[in-house]
Design a protein around this motif. Structure first.
Motif, short mmCIF file in Angstrom:
data_model
loop_
_atom_site.label_atom_id
_atom_site.label_comp_id
_atom_site.label_asym_id
_atom_site.label_seq_id
_atom_site.Cartn_x
_atom_site.Cartn_y
_atom_site.Cartn_z
N SER A 277 0.86 -0.86 -0.12
CA SER A 277 -0.12 0.20 -0.04
C SER A 277 0.86 1.33 0.06
O SER A 277 1.92 1.49 0.66
N ASP A 278 0.41 2.24 -0.77
CA ASP A 278 0.96 3.55 -0.98
C ASP A 278 0.01 4.84 -0.22
O ASP A 278 0.42 5.87 -0.46
N LYS A 279 -1.15 4.32 0.38
CA LYS A 279 -1.74 5.14 0.92
C LYS A 279 -1.19 5.92 2.19
O LYS A 279 -0.41 5.25 2.89
N PRO A 280 -1.46 7.24 2.13
CA PRO A 280 -0.69 7.95 3.47
C PRO A 280 -1.46 7.46 4.69
O PRO A 280 -2.43 7.19 4.62
N TYR A 281 -0.82 7.76 5.73
CA TYR A 281 -1.43 7.79 7.20
C TYR A 281 -1.76 6.43 7.84
O TYR A 281 -2.38 6.21 8.80
N VAL A 284 -0.74 -0.05 9.67
CA VAL A 284 -0.98 -1.38 9.29
C VAL A 284 -1.95 -1.53 8.03
O VAL A 284 -3.27 -1.83 8.62
N PRO A 285 -1.63 -1.21 6.92
CA PRO A 285 -2.75 -1.54 5.96
C PRO A 285 -3.50 -2.71 5.86
O PRO A 285 -2.96 -3.63 6.52
N ALA A 286 -4.46 -2.97 5.05
CA ALA A 286 -5.33 -4.04 5.01
C ALA A 286 -4.32 -5.30 4.61
O ALA A 286 -4.58 -6.44 4.91
N ARG A 317 -12.82 3.45 11.04
CA ARG A 317 -12.15 3.26 9.49
C ARG A 317 -12.56 4.71 9.01
O ARG A 317 -13.71 5.30 9.12
N ASP A 318 -11.48 4.93 8.38
CA ASP A 318 -11.65 6.28 7.52
C ASP A 318 -12.31 6.03 6.28
O ASP A 318 -11.68 5.20 5.36
N PRO A 319 -13.58 6.61 5.92
CA PRO A 319 -14.14 6.36 4.68
C PRO A 319 -13.53 6.68 3.54
O PRO A 319 -13.56 6.19 2.31
N GLY A 320 -12.74 7.68 3.77
CA GLY A 320 -12.05 8.46 2.41
C GLY A 320 -10.71 7.44 2.28
O GLY A 320 -10.78 7.08 0.75
N LEU A 321 -10.04 6.61 3.24
CA LEU A 321 -9.11 5.74 2.70
C LEU A 321 -9.51 4.24 2.87
O LEU A 321 -8.74 3.55 2.30
N ASP A 322 -10.77 4.08 3.23
CA ASP A 322 -11.35 2.80 3.32
C ASP A 322 -10.31 1.64 4.17
O ASP A 322 -10.21 0.78 3.88
#
Length: 332
Positions: A277-281, A284-286, A317-322
């Motif tokens: 994952s390269d999503k910010p913030y 521990v991504p999915a 959970r952040d809906p914008g980042l899911d």
């Protein structure tokens, strides 16, 4: 023609200081505190419940997943106010006024050398500006939460270090220990009030101590140099006291689960898992969590709660980042 500058006697100075404090406390008396009962189990309600336990002689209460989730100096402050029958907002304002006055005197060597009376005018002016700083009575300070006292604790620390440094460079030696004691009180209480306080208090302390130590060593002021240990000894005493109490009641020699102990170690291990994952913030991504569930059977039951439970999805959970942002994942 020589201009007349404002002058102020010592007695008048203290009378005006007292009047400013009374005015500041009076204005605070019109404000109302609030607590999110049932709406902030991780914040206001957590601190309030711990303070009730301290008052009942049970330290922070029964040990569960929230008991040591944060630094817990604020419940001690609440319990102290209860024992002394002091109003909450007035006490917070008084603590801030004390910090403001300490800061005003800390910087007084910059202007009182030439004319003590004019120096008192500038000291009083600085005190008035700090005492009525809008942020010191903003809405976030009205919560029954640690934000009410944390700015004052930081100001005691910074003022103490600044007052010490300005006196250390004077040609005429001045006692430094009162300023170091003030800095130590602010450092210890601030560190125990927020689990992240050390990130910005300790670097400043180390820089100030290092610079002043060089100055004092050059002047051969060894006693003043040794006194530089005072803030750190006070911090150590405070941390040791809290850790000992936690160990006595819960068998956990730590300030909080946030920064040390088994939970902090588990969080660190999960954050070190490789991710695509390269999503910010995201700590521990999915995809990292999927690897964890497969590799650690003991954590597999968490998959339902973190990935499917409606309440956790809604709360954290952040809906914008899911996905879960770093802090949200910690609490989830």
């Amino acid at each position: 023609m020589k201009r007349n500058r404002p002058r102020l006697s010592r007695r008048t100075f203290w009378v005006l200081c007292a009047l400013l404090v009374c005015l500041r406390l009076t204005l605070t008396g019109f404000q109302q505190a609030y607590i999110w009962v049932g709406g902030a189990p991780l914040d206001d309600e957590l601190m309030f419940r711990a303070a009730n336990s301290i008052t009942a002689g049970q330290w922070l209460g029964a040990y569960d997943y929230l008991t040591l989730s944060k630094a817990m100096f604020f419940p001690v402050w609440l319990a102290l106010l209860h024992a002394l029958h002091l109003p909450y907002l007035i006490s917070g304002a008084a603590l801030w006024c004390g910090a403001a006055l300490t800061a005003a005197f800390a910087f007084s060597p910059m202007w009182r050398k030439k004319d003590p009376e004019q120096g008192r005018v500038l000291t009083l002016a600085l005190f008035a500006v700090l005492a009525f700083l809008p942020s010191s009575w903003a809405s976030y300070t009205l919560r029954v939460y640690r934000d009410n006292i944390f700015p004052a604790l930081c100001l005691y620390f910074f003022a103490g270090m600044a007052g010490m440094a300005l006196r250390a460079v004077q040609e005429k030696p001045a006692p430094l220990w009162p300023w170091l004691a003030a800095a130590g009180a602010g450092l210890a209480c601030g560190y125990l009030d927020r689990e992240d306080a050390g990130l910005f208090l300790l670097p400043f302390a180390a820089a100030a101590t290092g610079i002043v130590a060089v100055v004092l060593a050059g002047k051969h002021r060894w006693r003043a140099l040794a006194a530089q240990l005072i803030p750190y000894l006070m911090l150590g005493a405070g941390v040791l006291t809290f850790c000992t109490l936690n160990y006595t009641h819960y068998g956990v020699f730590a300030l909080s689960d946030f920064s040390e102990g088994s939970f902090a170690a588990a969080m660190g291990a999960m954050m070190r898992v490789d991710t695509d994952s390269d999503k910010p913030y995201l700590s521990v991504p999915a995809d990292a969590r999927a690897k964890i569930y497969a590799a650690v059977p003991e954590l597999e039951p968490l998959a339902y709660w973190l990935e499917e439970d409606d309440q956790l999805q809604n709360d954290f959970r952040d809906p914008g980042l899911d996905d879960y942002r770093a802090g949200s994942f910690y609490w989830a």
